[in-house]
Write a protein that holds these residues in place. Structure first.
Motif, short mmCIF file in Angstrom:
data_model
loop_
_atom_site.label_atom_id
_atom_site.label_comp_id
_atom_site.label_asym_id
_atom_site.label_seq_id
_atom_site.Cartn_x
_atom_site.Cartn_y
_atom_site.Cartn_z
N LYS A 58 0.86 -1.17 0.00
CA LYS A 58 0.00 0.00 0.00
C LYS A 58 0.90 1.22 0.00
CE LYS A 58 -4.06 -1.76 2.49
NZ LYS A 58 -4.89 -1.59 3.70
N GLY A 59 0.83 1.99 -1.02
CA GLY A 59 1.74 3.12 -1.13
C GLY A 59 3.05 2.70 -1.77
N ASP A 60 4.12 3.46 -1.48
CA ASP A 60 5.41 3.24 -2.13
C ASP A 60 6.12 2.04 -1.52
OD1 ASP A 60 5.38 5.57 -3.87
OD2 ASP A 60 5.49 6.72 -1.99
N ALA A 61 6.78 1.29 -2.40
CA ALA A 61 7.53 0.10 -1.97
C ALA A 61 8.96 0.50 -1.65
CB ALA A 61 7.50 -0.96 -3.07
N THR A 62 9.19 0.95 -0.41
CA THR A 62 10.53 1.39 -0.01
C THR A 62 11.32 0.27 0.68
OG1 THR A 62 9.66 2.22 2.08
CG2 THR A 62 9.78 3.78 0.25
N VAL A 63 10.68 -0.87 0.83
CA VAL A 63 11.34 -2.02 1.43
C VAL A 63 11.39 -3.14 0.41
CG1 VAL A 63 11.32 -3.68 3.34
CG2 VAL A 63 10.49 -1.35 3.70
N ASP A 64 12.52 -3.79 0.27
CA ASP A 64 12.66 -4.87 -0.68
C ASP A 64 11.77 -6.04 -0.27
OD1 ASP A 64 14.35 -5.90 -3.02
OD2 ASP A 64 14.56 -7.51 -1.54
N LYS A 65 11.10 -6.66 -1.25
CA LYS A 65 10.22 -7.78 -0.94
C LYS A 65 10.98 -8.94 -0.30
CE LYS A 65 6.72 -6.82 -4.51
NZ LYS A 65 6.00 -7.37 -5.68
N ALA A 66 12.20 -9.13 -0.74
CA ALA A 66 13.00 -10.23 -0.19
C ALA A 66 13.27 -10.02 1.31
CB ALA A 66 14.32 -10.36 -0.95
N ARG A 67 13.41 -8.75 1.71
CA ARG A 67 13.62 -8.47 3.12
C ARG A 67 12.40 -8.86 3.94
NH1 ARG A 67 15.67 -2.65 5.21
NH2 ARG A 67 17.48 -3.34 3.97
N ILE A 68 11.20 -8.67 3.34
CA ILE A 68 9.97 -9.05 4.05
C ILE A 68 9.87 -10.56 4.17
CG2 ILE A 68 7.45 -9.03 3.89
CD1 ILE A 68 7.64 -6.24 2.69
N THR A 69 10.04 -11.27 3.06
CA THR A 69 9.89 -12.73 3.10
C THR A 69 10.97 -13.40 3.94
OG1 THR A 69 11.11 -12.90 1.01
CG2 THR A 69 8.68 -12.79 0.87
N SER A 70 12.13 -12.73 4.07
CA SER A 70 13.20 -13.34 4.87
C SER A 70 12.84 -13.36 6.35
CB SER A 70 14.51 -12.58 4.66
OG SER A 70 14.41 -11.27 5.19
N ASN A 71 11.89 -12.51 6.77
CA ASN A 71 11.47 -12.47 8.17
C ASN A 71 10.30 -13.40 8.46
OD1 ASN A 71 13.18 -10.46 9.49
ND2 ASN A 71 12.27 -9.01 8.03
N MET A 72 9.90 -14.20 7.50
CA MET A 72 8.71 -15.02 7.64
C MET A 72 9.06 -16.51 7.75
SD MET A 72 6.23 -13.20 4.80
CE MET A 72 4.90 -14.37 5.10
N ARG A 73 8.24 -17.23 8.55
CA ARG A 73 8.35 -18.68 8.64
C ARG A 73 7.55 -19.36 7.54
NH1 ARG A 73 6.61 -20.55 14.43
NH2 ARG A 73 7.34 -22.57 13.58
N LEU A 74 6.49 -18.68 7.06
CA LEU A 74 5.67 -19.24 6.00
C LEU A 74 6.41 -19.10 4.67
CD1 LEU A 74 2.12 -17.90 6.95
CD2 LEU A 74 2.99 -20.23 7.22
N LYS A 75 6.84 -20.22 4.13
CA LYS A 75 7.57 -20.24 2.86
C LYS A 75 6.97 -21.31 1.97
CE LYS A 75 11.84 -18.71 5.10
NZ LYS A 75 11.72 -17.33 4.62
N VAL A 76 7.17 -21.17 0.67
CA VAL A 76 6.63 -22.13 -0.29
C VAL A 76 7.15 -23.52 0.04
CG1 VAL A 76 6.53 -22.82 -2.72
CG2 VAL A 76 6.39 -20.39 -2.09
N GLY A 77 6.17 -24.46 0.15
CA GLY A 77 6.53 -25.85 0.47
C GLY A 77 6.43 -26.18 1.94
N GLU A 78 6.33 -25.12 2.78
CA GLU A 78 6.21 -25.35 4.21
C GLU A 78 4.74 -25.55 4.58
OE1 GLU A 78 8.57 -25.54 6.51
OE2 GLU A 78 10.26 -25.10 5.18
N THR A 79 4.51 -26.20 5.69
CA THR A 79 3.14 -26.40 6.18
C THR A 79 2.62 -25.12 6.79
OG1 THR A 79 3.62 -28.72 6.64
CG2 THR A 79 1.69 -27.77 7.72
N TRP A 80 1.40 -24.73 6.40
CA TRP A 80 0.77 -23.54 6.98
C TRP A 80 0.15 -23.89 8.31
CZ3 TRP A 80 -4.11 -22.67 8.70
CH2 TRP A 80 -4.46 -21.34 9.02
N THR A 81 0.43 -23.06 9.33
CA THR A 81 -0.29 -23.19 10.60
C THR A 81 -0.64 -21.79 11.08
OG1 THR A 81 1.68 -23.04 12.00
CG2 THR A 81 1.03 -25.26 11.24
#
Length: 788
Positions: A58-81
């Protein structure tokens, strides 16, 4: 759309708090269990696998998307809980890069798609400072340490604000205020950070004033406060800066002064800063003194182990005397030490004060606790120093009664080693012991400091003139710990000195605990050439010595020293008298000396109280061999008194005698007694008091005695002014202390400890009684040890 988790719903449900700059997200109504978006929704029966993770802004993307996903446990192939989704929301918010974030999941065949919708914090585009005139913008930018594109939040901005305030405070601008705002930047997606500075006036102290004081004069109170302490030694610090820290300390010092004089209710109601002009400010301490109290009844309660009749007679506070806070604190320490020295480590004393008119009665409430023995001693932080070096300084051992006085004594011994940082470098903490409820373990935490030093310097005195110096010292030396040579508690010194009147080499090593006992063993190798002793000859000493020192309690010791040296009198002038020419040549001296020393001065370098006594005897020749056959005996004493207004009175005296033994036919000139110079009779040149030859050249005597009286007063900082009187006599014969040929002088001087330079002693002595070879004109005496 399947379950949706938002920052707001997580905060509301889990009671997490977070501030969103400039806006508050609307609260969403809770969803009923089983509905999409509810934290109480029924969990799917089968595990869901994350098929995709998409990041939307929402608004300007001043943060790299990779930086966001690197802080997450939910990753492709992982079990969602649900747990992983909640953890990811917390992690993304706590990263500081996002203002708000939501996580949505959509069921798809075989799993779920995850969509992260983020509102990024604006990155810094411009950094602006307004109102700064004292510091250039470039300096403030350096303090901020912000780079273009940096994501900023309130924590970082407040850190920068604190740094700016600290800069101004150190420069003397105590009234400076700093605020900041975040504004839209000139480029999309970037913000403009603006720091607004109101510098105020410079907090330079003009004068300290007091209002309401009748008990103490303003001059007396000024001597107490540190705000009025101008450092004249530092040219750059002649202007006294006002700081809140100094003011708060001065309030305590003023109130303590009144409390110690019986004015228990005295308070500093306020300290006003009255501006005189744009730069200068007066500090006005407004004081309410209240009445003076006398001491009424002094009693104890709670004491079951020891009778009141045992403790009360040693108290400082007595009925009918002026009440004193300092005396009350001393009484509390007395009770705690009395119990603590007998194993009651947890004793607690609380004074209960009762006022009746102008009388204060004191009841010391005692919680005795139980008696303990010392369990284990646990040491940490000694990465360089051996554990046994620390343990040998302990005044008590495991199994002894836990003695708080001996614990303090042990701490003092460790402090005197000078191996550990001042202040918090040594910490003693009694803790419960695993040995049982009747024991206390002692945890010792240490912070070591550098104990080795390499010095290059120069010194000057009226005795040996200008001297250059190179010196290597190690206070915590270990001869066998190659290549670091540290940790065993030995002392090492290598010194090279050269000047216009002297040259010296010295190598010294000392083991303070020889054979594991409190017995110091040391050895020296030396070579010295002295050209300042006489205008008619020079002297060279080459040799070695071995010394033992045995402590006798805390303040006294016995010393035994054996010295073997070759002494040469050379370069004798052709104009010298026959008495001096007869001294020319080389002498092998084998000398054994012993001494008893008592020293309880509070400080070796700048004593204010206490005394030192030294009785020394020596034998050269006889059964020891060598060419010199004499004996020496001397008694030296000094005493210091601290008087009102931080003045110090000092007395020093010495009597010494030398005579021949065995086949000795005369005392050589290097063993004779001399007086005069900066260390005793300051109205005379070095060694110029006593017998002389026909040229007026001092040749020394076999007996000497002198006395010095000195009174010093504080001037400012570490500078003191002194007046003194010296008198002494040197007689040709042994054991002749006749005063018929005495010499005396009076004078004045300055004592200072200069930054970098160190101790400085400057005196001007005026002879009052002198022999025919000394005129009555005054003389300057200078002693200085300059290091850089």
């Amino acid at each position: 759309m399947n379950p949706r988790l938002t920052l707001v719903s997580l905060v509301a449900t889990l009671a997490l708090t977070a501030g969103v700059r400039g806006q508050t997200a609307p609260a969403e109504p809770p969803l009923p269990a089983g509905q999409p978006g509810s934290l109480l929704a029924d969990q799917p029966a089968a595990a869901k696998v994350v098929k995709s993770v998409e990041v939307r802004f929402k608004g300007d993307a001043t943060v790299d998307k990779a930086r966001i996903t690197s802080n997450m446990r939910l990753k492709v192939g992982e079990t969602w809980t649900r747990e992983k989704e909640e953890d990811d929301l917390r992690a993304l918010f706590n990263s500081g890069n996002l203002l708000n974030v939501t996580i949505d999941t959509t069921d798809v065949p075989g799993g779920v798609n995850v969509v992260v919708t983020a509102e990024a914090r604006p990155a810094m585009g411009d950094l602006v400072f307004q109102g700064n005139t004292v510091f250039k913008t470039e300096r403030l930018r350096d303090e901020a340490e912000f780079k273009a594109g940096t994501v900023v939040d309130d924590t970082k901005l407040n850190e920068v604000r604190s740094k700016i305030l600290e800069l101004y405070t150190k420069r003397g601008y105590a009234e400076t205020t700093v605020s900041y705002s975040i504004e839209p930047g000139s480029q999309r997606g970037f913000s403009r950070i603006v720091f607004r500075i109101d510098e105020g006036g410079r907090g330079i102290l003009n004068e300290v004033k007091f209002e309401g004081n009748t008990v103490f004069t303003s001059r007396r109170l000024k001597a107490i406060v540190e705000s009025d302490d101008r450092n004249w030694i530092k040219v750059w610090d002649l202007k006294r800066k006002i700081t809140q820290e100094k003011i708060e300390g001065d309030i305590r010092r003023v109130q303590d002064a009144y409390g110690n004089a019986g004015y228990f209710d005295a308070r500093v109601d306020n300290v006003d800063q009255v501006r005189i002009d744009d730069k200068k400010t007066d500090l006005v301490f407004r004081i309410s003194e209240g009445p003076q109290y006398t001491t009424g009844a002094v009693a104890l309660t709670g004491n079951k182990v020891f009778e009141s009749e045992t403790l009360i007679p040693v108290f400082q506070l007595e009925a009918g005397t002026i009440f004193s806070l300092a005396d009350m604190k001393t009484d509390i320490d007395t009770i705690e030490d009395y119990y603590g020295s007998r194993g009651y480590a947890d004793v607690s004393v609380t004074p209960r004060i009762s006022k009746n008119g102008n009388t204060i009665s004191i009841t010391y409430g005692i919680e005795e606790g139980q008696q303990f023995k010392l369990g284990r001693v646990n040491i940490s932080g000694n990465s360089e120093t051996r554990t046994e070096v620390i343990l040998r300084e302990m005044a008590l051992e495991p199994g002894d009664d836990y003695n708080t006085i001996k614990v303090k004594k042990s701490m003092t011994r460790l402090q005197k080693l000078d191996y550990f940082e001042a202040g918090n470098g040594i910490d003693f903490m009694p803790v419960a012991s695993t040995l049982g409820p009747d024991y206390k373990d002692l945890n010792i935490s240490l912070i070591e400091k550098k104990t080795g030093q390499v010095q290059f310097g120069a010194g000057f005195s009226t005795i040996d003139n200008l001297v250059g110096m190179v010196e290597i010292t190690q206070r915590n030396f270990d001869l066998f710990n190659w290549p670091r040579f540290t940790g065993a508690g030995q002392r090492f010194r290598l010194s090279l000195r050269a000047g216009t009147q002297t040259k010296q080499f010295l190598l010294s090593v000392t083991e303070p605990y020889f054979m594991g006992q409190r017995l110091s063993l040391g050895g020296d190798l030396f070579w010295t050439e002295k050209n300042f002793l006489s205008d008619y000859f020079d002297q060279r000493d080459i040799g070695a010595s071995v010394n033992l020192r045995k402590p006798l309690g805390d303040n006294s010791d016995l010393r035994l020293t054996y010295t073997l040296q070759n002494v040469e009198i050379f370069d004798v002038s052709g104009d010298a008298s026959q008495q001096i020419k007869d001294e020319e040549g080389k002498y092998l001296q084998s000398r054994l000396s012993s001494a008893w020393v008592f020293d309880n001065r509070d400080d070796i370098q700048r004593p204010r109280r206490g005394h030192k006594i030294m009785v020394e005897g020596a034998l050269s020749g006889g059964v020891l061999g060598g060419d010199v056959e004499v004996y020496n005996f001397s008694v030296t004493g000094s005493k210091f008194w601290t008087l009102p207004f931080d003045t110090i009175f000092f007395v020093e005296g010495r009597a010494a005698v030398v005579d021949t033994v065995g086949n000795g036919d005369r005392v050589p000139i290097f063993e004779r007694e001399f007086l005069g110079g900066a260390n005793n009779l300051r109205g005379f040149n070095y060694r110029d008091v006593g017998p002389k030859d026909e040229n007026g050249e001092p040749i020394g005597g076999n007996s000497s005695a002198y006395i010095t009286l000195e009174y010093s007063v504080p001037v400012f900082g570490k500078v003191r002014a002194a007046v003194f009187a010296d008198a002494g006599v040197v007689n040709a014969d042994s054991w002749d202390f006749s005063t018929s040929d005495y010499n005396a002088n009076v004078g004045f001087g300055v004592r200072a400890v200069l930054p970098v330079v160190g101790p400085l002693k400057l005196d001007y002595g005026i002879p009052m009684t002198a022999d025919e070879f000394n005129d009555g004109s005054g003389r300057f005496q200078v002693l200085m040890d300059y290091k850089f």
